[in-house]
Scaffold this motif. Structure first.
Motif, PDB file in Angstrom:
ATOM      1  N   ALA A 291      48.320   5.546  27.016  1.00 53.51           N
ATOM      2  CA  ALA A 291      46.854   5.877  27.026  1.00 53.51           C
ATOM      3  C   ALA A 291      46.585   7.162  26.517  1.00 53.51           C
ATOM      4  CB  ALA A 291      46.367   5.503  28.451  1.00 53.51           C
ATOM      5  N   LEU A 292      47.543   8.098  26.750  1.00 55.44           N
ATOM      6  CA  LEU A 292      47.370   9.475  26.414  1.00 55.44           C
ATOM      7  C   LEU A 292      47.341   9.531  24.700  1.00 55.44           C
ATOM      8  CD1 LEU A 292      49.298  11.310  28.557  1.00 55.44           C
ATOM      9  CD2 LEU A 292      46.764  11.409  28.684  1.00 55.44           C
ATOM     10  N   MET A 293      48.161   8.690  24.032  1.00 54.65           N
ATOM     11  CA  MET A 293      48.332   8.580  22.633  1.00 54.65           C
ATOM     12  C   MET A 293      46.997   8.157  21.986  1.00 54.65           C
ATOM     13  SD  MET A 293      52.067   7.013  21.817  1.00 54.65           S
ATOM     14  CE  MET A 293      51.568   7.065  20.165  1.00 54.65           C
ATOM     15  N   VAL A 294      46.409   7.351  22.980  1.00 53.50           N
ATOM     16  CA  VAL A 294      45.044   6.428  22.338  1.00 53.50           C
ATOM     17  C   VAL A 294      44.043   7.983  22.548  1.00 53.50           C
ATOM     18  CG1 VAL A 294      42.998   5.085  22.687  1.00 53.50           C
ATOM     19  CG2 VAL A 294      45.446   4.442  22.808  1.00 53.50           C
ATOM     20  N   LEU A 295      43.980   8.505  23.724  1.00 58.03           N
ATOM     21  CA  LEU A 295      42.907   9.404  23.839  1.00 58.03           C
ATOM     22  C   LEU A 295      43.097  10.795  22.679  1.00 58.03           C
ATOM     23  CD1 LEU A 295      42.799   9.708  27.679  1.00 58.03           C
ATOM     24  CD2 LEU A 295      40.959   8.828  26.285  1.00 58.03           C
ATOM     25  N   VAL A 296      44.492  11.238  22.724  1.00 56.93           N
ATOM     26  CA  VAL A 296      44.773  12.413  21.843  1.00 56.93           C
ATOM     27  C   VAL A 296      44.559  11.825  20.331  1.00 56.93           C
ATOM     28  CG1 VAL A 296      46.592  13.892  20.768  1.00 56.93           C
ATOM     29  CG2 VAL A 296      46.461  13.257  23.466  1.00 56.93           C
ATOM     30  N   GLY A 297      44.909  10.812  20.123  1.00 55.90           N
ATOM     31  CA  GLY A 297      44.511  10.249  18.792  1.00 55.90           C
ATOM     32  C   GLY A 297      43.100  10.264  18.262  1.00 55.90           C
ATOM     33  N   ALA A 298      42.262   9.821  19.298  1.00 52.16           N
ATOM     34  CA  ALA A 298      40.875   9.831  19.215  1.00 52.16           C
ATOM     35  C   ALA A 298      40.260  11.280  18.991  1.00 52.16           C
ATOM     36  CB  ALA A 298      40.014   9.259  20.516  1.00 52.16           C
ATOM     37  N   LYS A 299      40.834  12.138  19.630  1.00 54.08           N
ATOM     38  CA  LYS A 299      40.412  13.790  19.312  1.00 54.08           C
ATOM     39  C   LYS A 299      40.713  14.047  18.200  1.00 54.08           C
ATOM     40  CE  LYS A 299      38.723  17.638  20.897  1.00 54.08           C
ATOM     41  NZ  LYS A 299      39.385  18.473  19.372  1.00 54.08           N
ATOM     42  N   LEU A 300      42.020  13.694  17.600  1.00 56.89           N
ATOM     43  CA  LEU A 300      42.480  14.016  16.252  1.00 56.89           C
ATOM     44  C   LEU A 300      41.644  13.617  15.238  1.00 56.89           C
ATOM     45  CD1 LEU A 300      46.329  13.937  16.788  1.00 56.89           C
ATOM     46  CD2 LEU A 300      44.968  15.944  16.548  1.00 56.89           C
ATOM     47  N   ILE A 301      41.253  12.185  15.496  1.00 57.49           N
ATOM     48  CA  ILE A 301      40.361  11.706  14.502  1.00 57.49           C
ATOM     49  C   ILE A 301      38.933  12.126  14.183  1.00 57.49           C
ATOM     50  CG2 ILE A 301      38.941   9.644  14.072  1.00 57.49           C
ATOM     51  CD1 ILE A 301      41.199   7.861  15.115  1.00 57.49           C
ATOM     52  N   PHE A 302      38.340  12.757  15.528  1.00 54.38           N
ATOM     53  CA  PHE A 302      37.359  13.303  15.454  1.00 54.38           C
ATOM     54  C   PHE A 302      37.340  14.716  14.949  1.00 54.38           C
ATOM     55  CE2 PHE A 302      34.557  16.596  17.592  1.00 54.38           C
ATOM     56  CZ  PHE A 302      33.276  15.848  17.595  1.00 54.38           C
ATOM     57  N   ASP A 303      38.292  15.499  15.058  1.00 51.30           N
ATOM     58  CA  ASP A 303      38.613  16.635  14.428  1.00 51.30           C
ATOM     59  C   ASP A 303      38.739  16.424  12.939  1.00 51.30           C
ATOM     60  OD1 ASP A 303      38.450  18.009  16.946  1.00 51.30           O
ATOM     61  OD2 ASP A 303      40.441  18.198  17.170  1.00 51.30           O
ATOM     62  N   GLY A 304      39.370  15.531  12.498  1.00 47.41           N
ATOM     63  CA  GLY A 304      39.882  15.311  11.331  1.00 47.41           C
ATOM     64  C   GLY A 304      38.516  15.047  10.283  1.00 47.41           C
ATOM     65  N   LEU A 305      37.709  14.071  10.957  1.00 50.37           N
ATOM     66  CA  LEU A 305      36.523  13.785  10.215  1.00 50.37           C
ATOM     67  C   LEU A 305      35.455  14.949  10.222  1.00 50.37           C
ATOM     68  CD1 LEU A 305      36.008  10.168  11.727  1.00 50.37           C
ATOM     69  CD2 LEU A 305      36.788  10.667   9.443  1.00 50.37           C
ATOM     70  N   ALA A 306      35.589  15.617  11.353  1.00 50.02           N
ATOM     71  CA  ALA A 306      34.602  16.761  11.253  1.00 50.02           C
ATOM     72  C   ALA A 306      35.340  17.788  10.246  1.00 50.02           C
ATOM     73  CB  ALA A 306      34.562  17.507  12.886  1.00 50.02           C
ATOM     74  N   GLY A 307      36.326  18.026  10.033  1.00 46.18           N
ATOM     75  CA  GLY A 307      37.012  19.050   9.064  1.00 46.18           C
ATOM     76  C   GLY A 307      36.908  18.667   7.655  1.00 46.18           C
ATOM     77  N   LEU A 308      36.694  17.161   7.446  1.00 46.16           N
ATOM     78  CA  LEU A 308      36.719  16.915   6.193  1.00 46.16           C
ATOM     79  C   LEU A 308      35.244  16.909   5.218  1.00 46.16           C
ATOM     80  CD1 LEU A 308      38.758  13.639   6.270  1.00 46.16           C
ATOM     81  CD2 LEU A 308      39.630  15.961   5.275  1.00 46.16           C
TER      82      LEU A 308
END
Length: 254
Positions: free
Chosen positions: A237-254
């Motif tokens: 579950a933490l992998m999913v939550l952390v992954g979602a946060k990284l996706i958000f940060d990645g999209l925001a930074g591109l």
């Protein structure tokens, strides 16, 4: 509310999150640097956190020193060290946002699929299926070292291999503790080269150390009161939550 108060409030929150991660709740620690970066630059946040991580590593390694997997470490540590070197050399050319996005997508897909299987088949605490081969492990090791150096997101790639190696809860935690303790020391020369270990950053790290140690001990206490099956599902579950946060940060930074 003063900016200094906000800075330390966020810093303390990030350190507590790191403590829980080092105490055994692997994965959640990837949220610490993005959180800390809300009040300072990502590079400075990472530089302040690294000495704290090294101290927390001592507590985690000591607590789980008798339960770790030598074969997993023998495969992942050398390849992860190469990944750190690769990340240091390519940091100027590879956007951090792109790395965060890729790692996030992998984490969400892997963690989500494992949770779905656990809920569907009522799986036990140790994952089933074939143990991954050395090539798969080497790729995960390089990815863990690279993403740890570039984006401080080495947890998900490590878990992609370790969670399929049929380790029980304590061996998974002990292996993770030793793995990241070693990798954090490998990263020290790189941060020295970046000029980030100055007096101001090290002073902030020193103020945060007592909280770091206390939160790590609290994490060790909490994780040992969670059943093996529940712990495995918490990690996914933490992998999913952390992954979602990284996706958000990645999209925001591109």
């Amino acid at each position: 509310m003063s900016s200094e108060f906000t800075f330390y409030a966020v810093a303390v929150s990030a350190v507590i999150i790191l403590g829980l991660a080092k105490g055994g709740f692997s994965g959640v620690g990837a949220l610490a640097v993005p959180l800390f970066s809300l009040v300072t630059t990502p590079v400075r946040a990472a530089a302040i956190i690294l000495p704290i991580l090294i101290v927390q590593d001592v507590v985690g390694v000591w607590a789980f020193r008798h339960t770790f997997s030598r074969p997993v470490l023998a495969l992942l540590l050398p390849t992860a060290a190469f990944g750190v070197l690769l990340g240091w050399g390519l940091a100027a050319y590879v956007p951090v946002a792109a790395v965060e996005l890729i790692v996030g997508l992998i984490s969400v897909l892997f963690g989500g699929s494992r949770l779905a299987k656990a809920w569907q088949h009522r799986a036990t605490g140790v994952p089933h299926g074939p143990i991954p081969g050395k090539l798969y492990g080497a790729v995960c090791g390089i990815a863990a070292g690279f993403t740890s150096m570039v984006a401080h997101a080495g947890g998900p790639p490590f878990q992609l291999y370790a969670m399929r190696a049929r380790l029980d809860r304590d061996h998974f935690i002990g292996t993770s503790a030793i793995f990241f303790a070693a990798i954090n020391w490998v990263k020290v020369p790189a941060y020295f080269a970046l000029g980030q270990f100055d007096r101001a950053n090290l002073t902030v790290a020193a103020w945060l150390l007592p909280i770091a140690i206390g939160s790590t001990l609290a994490g060790v206490w909490l994780v040992r009161r969670v059943s093996g099956e529940r712990f495995i599902n918490i990690v996914y579950a933490l992998m999913v939550l952390v992954g979602a946060k990284l996706i958000f940060d990645g999209l925001a930074g591109l």
